[in-house]
Write a protein that holds these residues in place. Structure first.
Motif, PDB file in Angstrom:
ATOM      1  N   SER A 247       0.754  -1.352   0.018  1.00 58.26           N
ATOM      2  CA  SER A 247       0.114  -0.146  -0.077  1.00 58.26           C
ATOM      3  C   SER A 247       0.721   1.259  -0.119  1.00 58.26           C
ATOM      4  O   SER A 247       0.463   2.333  -0.570  1.00 58.26           O
ATOM      5  N   ASP A 248       1.996   1.307   0.761  1.00 59.23           N
ATOM      6  CA  ASP A 248       2.935   2.558   0.668  1.00 59.23           C
ATOM      7  C   ASP A 248       3.573   2.588  -0.630  1.00 59.23           C
ATOM      8  O   ASP A 248       3.765   3.617  -0.997  1.00 59.23           O
ATOM      9  N   ARG A 249       3.919   1.470  -1.225  1.00 61.38           N
ATOM     10  CA  ARG A 249       4.505   1.482  -2.618  1.00 61.38           C
ATOM     11  C   ARG A 249       3.414   2.113  -3.580  1.00 61.38           C
ATOM     12  O   ARG A 249       3.970   3.134  -4.475  1.00 61.38           O
ATOM     13  N   LEU A 250       2.131   1.676  -3.465  1.00 60.66           N
ATOM     14  CA  LEU A 250       1.306   2.001  -4.511  1.00 60.66           C
ATOM     15  C   LEU A 250       0.937   3.455  -4.170  1.00 60.66           C
ATOM     16  O   LEU A 250       0.850   4.172  -5.324  1.00 60.66           O
ATOM     17  N   ASN A 251       0.731   3.995  -3.149  1.00 63.20           N
ATOM     18  CA  ASN A 251       0.751   5.384  -2.747  1.00 63.20           C
ATOM     19  C   ASN A 251       1.769   6.260  -3.213  1.00 63.20           C
ATOM     20  O   ASN A 251       1.515   7.243  -3.933  1.00 63.20           O
ATOM     21  N   THR A 252       2.984   5.770  -3.141  1.00 62.94           N
ATOM     22  CA  THR A 252       3.897   6.558  -3.852  1.00 62.94           C
ATOM     23  C   THR A 252       4.104   6.449  -5.218  1.00 62.94           C
ATOM     24  O   THR A 252       4.224   7.560  -5.836  1.00 62.94           O
ATOM     25  N   ILE A 253       3.658   5.492  -5.787  1.00 65.49           N
ATOM     26  CA  ILE A 253       3.558   5.504  -7.286  1.00 65.49           C
ATOM     27  C   ILE A 253       2.464   6.596  -7.714  1.00 65.49           C
ATOM     28  O   ILE A 253       2.561   7.307  -8.839  1.00 65.49           O
ATOM     29  N   GLU A 254       1.399   6.303  -6.928  1.00 70.78           N
ATOM     30  CA  GLU A 254       0.262   7.413  -7.226  1.00 70.78           C
ATOM     31  C   GLU A 254       0.500   8.762  -7.178  1.00 70.78           C
ATOM     32  O   GLU A 254       0.342   9.774  -8.086  1.00 70.78           O
TER      33      GLU A 254
END
Length: 286
Positions: A247-254
């Motif tokens: 989730s942290d990685r997805l948020n950063t990508i977003e």
């Protein structure tokens, strides 16, 4: 101790796994780099290659390559195609899939990248494979592991050190210091990088995948799959303990990419060769 490892003749001639770390323990090499000359010593290409091949040898000693020449050749083909789109297109990389049900991927200095079969089994198309490979390739291109070694961020693993055999190591940066156990050295390369390095590899990997003609959001799909797995499940325990949460990685990508790569979302995803390999392994996704 010298570890004997499998060599795959089916891979690109220059990319076959032919590991032989001979007389030197990987921890000797790492300590030599960290303590040679001064605090700002940068590893030579030869040192970097030897550290990387030795670390990969230890990983393969724990889990051998999957006995599928077609799978190994395929992953090397995809990986080397992605490398050719990078800022170092002539750098030689070595890719492999190791026989472990756990879900993880490992990168060592010098371009050695190993995916577990457990991770490969989760992929639904070639874009997802490409996204993970591009992430790992970015770690190497940015020298994330070597920077950690050179800066001394990684503390020595294990308790006791043994001086036995150190006096016999000559003509190398590693000759100054004692070696740790192989178990400790292996742990050094699986414990993970800083969160910032992981985020940088995600962003850089997506850009690299797009350059290679793939849908760059394949990595997003992989992270979504990983996020759906119970963190308590044994197959993901190590990965979740050494990486930022999906989730942290997805948020950063977003936050960083968002829809900036949307024009490349029509890139390659599923391919016939991917489906053929998956079918041969009995893991084809419907």
């Amino acid at each position: 101790m010298r570890i004997r490892l499998m060599m795959l003749a089916c891979l690109f001639p220059a990319a076959a796994f032919a590991f032989d770390f001979g007389k030197l323990d990987i921890s000797n090499l790492i300590d030599g780099v960290k303590n040679t000359a001064d605090a700002f010593h940068k590893a030579t290409p030869a040192e970097e290659q030897e550290i990387g091949s030795s670390a990969a040898s230890l990983l393969l000693g724990a889990a051998p390559l999957v006995a599928s020449p077609a799978l190994q050749q395929y992953v090397n083909q995809v990986g080397m195609w992605i490398v050719k789109q990078s800022e170092q297109p002539t750098m030689m990389f070595h890719f492999g899939v190791i026989d472990s049900p756990n879900i993880n991927a490992f990168t060592t200095p010098g371009g050695y990248i190993l995916l577990t079969k457990g991770l490969f089994d989760t992929f639904r198309n070639e874009a997802e494979l490409a996204g993970v490979l591009a992430h790992e390739i970015t770690h190497t291109l940015k020298r994330h592991h070597m920077q950690a070694i050179e800066s001394g961020k990684w503390q020595k693993v294990g308790g006791n050190v043994a001086k036995a055999g150190a006096d016999n190591v000559k003509n190398s940066a590693a000759s100054q210091l004692v070696s740790l156990s192989s178990r400790g050295a292996l742990e050094l390369f699986v414990r993970g990088l800083d969160k910032g390095d992981e985020f940088e590899a995600d962003i850089g990997g997506m850009v690299l995948a797009a350059r290679a003609g793939y849908n760059p959001y394949g990595l997003v799909s992989v992270l979504q799959t990983l996020g759906s797995i119970n963190p308590a499940e044994g197959t993901v325990a190590l990965m979740f303990s050494t990486h930022p949460s999906p989730s942290d990685r997805l948020n950063t990508i977003e936050n960083v990419i968002g829809d900036k790569l949307e024009n490349y979302a029509g890139g390659a995803e599923s391919t016939k060769r991917f489906q053929t390999i998956k079918a041969s392994l009995g893991t084809a996704k419907k």
